[in-house]
Design a protein around this motif. Structure first.
Motif, PDB file in Angstrom:
ATOM      1  N   SER A   1       0.804  -1.211   0.000  1.00  0.00           N
ATOM      2  CA  SER A   1       0.000   0.000   0.000  1.00  0.00           C
ATOM      3  C   SER A   1       0.842   1.268   0.000  1.00  0.00           C
ATOM      4  N   LEU A   2       2.112   1.122   0.252  1.00  0.00           N
ATOM      5  CA  LEU A   2       2.944   2.335   0.324  1.00  0.00           C
ATOM      6  C   LEU A   2       3.132   2.973  -1.039  1.00  0.00           C
ATOM      7  N   SER A   3       3.199   4.239  -0.988  1.00  0.00           N
ATOM      8  CA  SER A   3       3.430   4.983  -2.222  1.00  0.00           C
ATOM      9  C   SER A   3       4.850   4.721  -2.722  1.00  0.00           C
TER      10      SER A   3
ATOM     11  N   GLN B   1      10.031   3.349   8.527  1.00  0.00           N
ATOM     12  CA  GLN B   1       9.397   4.309   9.437  1.00  0.00           C
ATOM     13  C   GLN B   1       7.884   4.320   9.244  1.00  0.00           C
ATOM     14  N   ALA B   2       7.485   4.320   8.002  1.00  0.00           N
ATOM     15  CA  ALA B   2       6.050   4.324   7.705  1.00  0.00           C
ATOM     16  C   ALA B   2       5.396   3.061   8.262  1.00  0.00           C
TER      17      ALA B   2
ATOM     18  N   PRO C   1       6.929  12.798   2.270  1.00  0.00           N
ATOM     19  CA  PRO C   1       7.164  11.387   1.961  1.00  0.00           C
ATOM     20  C   PRO C   1       8.622  11.105   1.677  1.00  0.00           C
ATOM     21  N   GLU C   2       9.225  12.011   0.956  1.00  0.00           N
ATOM     22  CA  GLU C   2      10.599  11.753   0.549  1.00  0.00           C
ATOM     23  C   GLU C   2      11.520  11.656   1.759  1.00  0.00           C
ATOM     24  N   ASP C   3      11.097  12.205   2.875  1.00  0.00           N
ATOM     25  CA  ASP C   3      11.971  12.194   4.048  1.00  0.00           C
ATOM     26  C   ASP C   3      11.680  11.036   5.003  1.00  0.00           C
ATOM     27  N   ILE C   4      10.805  10.140   4.570  1.00  0.00           N
ATOM     28  CA  ILE C   4      10.415   9.020   5.438  1.00  0.00           C
ATOM     29  C   ILE C   4      10.779   7.710   4.777  1.00  0.00           C
ATOM     30  N   THR C   5      11.382   6.820   5.542  1.00  0.00           N
ATOM     31  CA  THR C   5      11.715   5.512   4.965  1.00  0.00           C
ATOM     32  C   THR C   5      10.497   4.585   5.082  1.00  0.00           C
ATOM     33  N   ARG C   6      10.542   3.547   4.258  1.00  0.00           N
ATOM     34  CA  ARG C   6       9.524   2.514   4.345  1.00  0.00           C
ATOM     35  C   ARG C   6       9.360   2.025   5.777  1.00  0.00           C
TER      36      ARG C   6
ATOM     37  N   ARG D   1       6.688   6.792  -3.811  1.00  0.00           N
ATOM     38  CA  ARG D   1       7.531   7.936  -3.446  1.00  0.00           C
ATOM     39  C   ARG D   1       8.257   7.683  -2.121  1.00  0.00           C
ATOM     40  N   VAL D   2       7.717   6.732  -1.328  1.00  0.00           N
ATOM     41  CA  VAL D   2       8.398   6.446  -0.073  1.00  0.00           C
ATOM     42  C   VAL D   2       9.695   5.713  -0.385  1.00  0.00           C
ATOM     43  N   ARG D   3      10.777   6.207   0.220  1.00  0.00           N
ATOM     44  CA  ARG D   3      12.086   5.626  -0.084  1.00  0.00           C
ATOM     45  C   ARG D   3      12.179   4.217   0.481  1.00  0.00           C
ATOM     46  N   THR D   4      12.663   3.314  -0.296  1.00  0.00           N
ATOM     47  CA  THR D   4      12.803   1.940   0.156  1.00  0.00           C
ATOM     48  C   THR D   4      13.782   1.858   1.309  1.00  0.00           C
ATOM     49  N   THR D   5      14.869   2.570   1.124  1.00  0.00           N
ATOM     50  CA  THR D   5      15.858   2.585   2.191  1.00  0.00           C
ATOM     51  C   THR D   5      16.237   4.011   2.495  1.00  0.00           C
ATOM     52  N   ARG D   6      16.657   4.182   3.699  1.00  0.00           N
ATOM     53  CA  ARG D   6      17.077   5.498   4.116  1.00  0.00           C
ATOM     54  C   ARG D   6      18.157   6.019   3.175  1.00  0.00           C
TER      55      ARG D   6
ATOM     56  N   GLY E   1       0.525  11.434   1.396  1.00  0.00           N
ATOM     57  CA  GLY E   1       1.310  10.954   0.268  1.00  0.00           C
ATOM     58  C   GLY E   1       2.126   9.731   0.582  1.00  0.00           C
ATOM     59  N   LEU E   2       1.916   9.155   1.733  1.00  0.00           N
ATOM     60  CA  LEU E   2       2.712   7.979   2.094  1.00  0.00           C
ATOM     61  C   LEU E   2       2.111   6.695   1.539  1.00  0.00           C
ATOM     62  N   VAL E   3       0.849   6.754   1.271  1.00  0.00           N
ATOM     63  CA  VAL E   3       0.175   5.572   0.726  1.00  0.00           C
ATOM     64  C   VAL E   3      -0.403   5.950  -0.622  1.00  0.00           C
TER      65      VAL E   3
END
Lengths: 216, 216, 216, 216
Positions: free
Chosen positions: A203-205, B91-92, B84-89, A207-212, B154-156
């Motif tokens: 469900s994650l977008s 973390q979400a 979103p760009e500042d959050i890792t998977r 745009r969410v980074r896979t890894t830090r 924007g996280l999902v």
DNA sequence: TATGAATGAGATTTCATTCAT
DNA sequence: TATGAATGAAATCTCATTCAT
């Protein structure tokens, strides 16, 4: 009075009992209800089943048999053979949905079975519970095997397939239950696709980074 | 025998009834069982509840109240505010798991409630079913709202949050049920994390191309 | 509805059941018959007895208790102390008859018990049979002990007291049964005397020589 | 399945029914049991007997017939013709025992009949009771006639032969019953002798004075 | 208010008997 | 004639609920 060959009559009773159990529930449905629905005398039922619960058990066993049969068949069903890089998400999801659909079809053959499995047979007694558990186990095992195959093919990442399969089956059943509650007929095709997509893609977008540190 | 102010005695009966229902199931548990467990006479129960089913109904209503209360509180619970760009998977997923965990805690306050909700109260009758439905709806609504918030942030990605939430709740319950069947105590923390991870990240390998023609 | 202390109600039920069993027999008598006779609801009987057979069992056990009690009391009952030469046949027979009469009174307290013991409870099942057997054994043991005492006193010749006692009890019962068949009330006094006389003096004429070669 | 001339089949059914009734008792034995034992279909039994009870009735009637036949034959059986003074007690007793033995043989043809007569057919219903009564009456009549003959011959003193005969038959049956309870096979020869001896000679010691004032 | 004896509707189950085949 | 599937009356027993105490 109408004479009937043993197996035919047995099937007939089961068919009617299934409907009655689905409509009224196991406890609320009396043996008299079943017999009336089947158009037979009360004693006749006891020529074919030891008691009321044995009727329910027989229904569940039919379902379990279907699940077991599917497990046999499934072992030969192939998995997409192309390299992961040559397969799109949608293709993988579609394959997964087709597989789920087959499973659902086998178990929830009809709305009555669906109702009985998800509602009327829950919490009855140890025998029934064991059967329900075996059916669940079978279902989950099939889905799990599918996931396992996809993982081997590199299409699915490394995960606990057992847990993932349980999650999928549970989700499906809840969706089916919700549909039953609304008295809507359950569209198994739509269900299967929905579940395959959500579980496949997550469900994650994107745009969410896979890894830090880096973009997905 | 012992005199007790009304509301306290009512609570006392409910507490014992919950245990008895969880252990034996609604039908197998007799009113006598409950009264014996609560240390009161059989007639006394009927001073506080109209009938046996009303006792179960009261138990379920308690749970529903907890769910409703959670819905209130949740509305003020914040969502990660970073872009979103500042959050890792991870973390979400962790945030999602925390949220799921709160929901689970509210509903499945204890193993007895868990058992009753998932097994002993299923398929009983319309009133009970309506309550179960409302509890489910509440649960799903909470999860759905969480997903909605994440989507807004924007996280999902864009998805049917209702279906996704139902899927998550159903999956969780199935995992819990499997644990109950094995008579293991249920570890809600582990459950929540597992589900959040699988539903968040999906099961497909990163090597699978997101869209036809380009790399993931 | 009329409230009654437990033991009283239990006795009341037994009393009515005894009559009903005696009139209709165990199988022909339904639980409904008993309850109607006792003027109680059908469920009430089951508060005091586990099932229909337990009612019969209780009746038989009452009788067995009476027999056992008689065995206790009898142990102190004296035997004619005079030397055999100072006692006439008629005196010995009269003493024997009195003893038999006491036994009969204890067992066949009333016509209902008599009927149940001799007819309605025969051949039912192992439990009931065991009880009947114990009652018989008790009866025979009492008579046997009486014979033994008489033998010790030299009033009765050397014989197998067990067999003789069995024979006497069996004979008595057959006479009683014959009376029951004719729907005549059974006169236990006459019975006892008859049996004591025949068994004491024997049926052979005094003219028959006791031993080959000499006069009687 | 197998075709058989009517009377032969009827006999075959009776033979098996006798065994089944003896083993299980009338009520516990089902028509199905009998038919299975006889190797026939359930409906077939009803071609030969009106109902279950008629089967039992037929068995009892067979026995009654044997008793009646014995009564016919017995009328010509002779009695010791010598003068009483020329006959010893033992001879008279031996003759009596032989007669009893003949009676027992006729009625209790086999252990099954014995069991049925003494246990399984008691207290069933008026028809059956009447038959049992007639059998008993026949038995007693035979023994009574024997006693009467002995009395005429001066071998037996003046007594109520009917009562004496009833007593003997009752005693015998009780001994037989005791043996059945112990699951020992019944030795009719020993039984007959025992009873003849006790009833003939009486149990009183010879030292007891027959009448006040003189030695026996 | 608390009690538990009493209730009876209603459920399951058996099995002798019928009757289509 | 032989069969055994079908029958249903009738029995036992349970247990939620009532109500006299």
């Amino acid at each position: 009075m109408s004479y009937m060959r043993s197996p035919a009559r047995q099937r007939q009773i089961l068919e009617h009992a299934k409907r009655v159990f689905a409509e009224r529930g196991f406890h609320a449905a009396s043996v008299a209800d079943i017999c009336e629905a089947a158009g037979i005398g009360r004693g006749t039922l006891y020529q074919y089943f030891a008691n009321k619960q044995a009727v329910l058990t027989a229904i569940l066993r039919q379902t379990l048999d279907r699940v077991r049969a599917l497990m046999e068949r499934q072992s030969v069903v192939g998995v997409p053979l192309a390299r992961p890089e040559d397969i799109t998400r949608d293709q993988a999801i579609a394959w997964s949905a087709r597989q789920l659909r087959a499973v659902l079809g086998a178990v929830f053959e009809d709305q009555d079975t669906l109702r009985i499995l998800l509602r009327e047979a829950v919490g009855l007694d140890v025998d029934v519970e064991r059967l329900l558990g075996e059916i669940d186990d079978g279902l989950i095992a099939i889905v799990e095997r599918g996931l396992g195959a996809l993982r081997e093919a590199g299409l699915v990442r490394d995960l606990d397939t057992r847990v993932a399969a349980t999650l999928m089956v549970g989700g499906i059943e809840k969706l089916a239950l919700a549909a039953l509650r609304g008295d809507r007929p359950v569209d198994l095709d739509a269900l299967a696709l929905e579940v395959a997509r959500l579980h496949g893609a997550g469900s994650l977008s994107d745009r969410v980074r896979t890894t830090r540190g880096g973009p997905a």
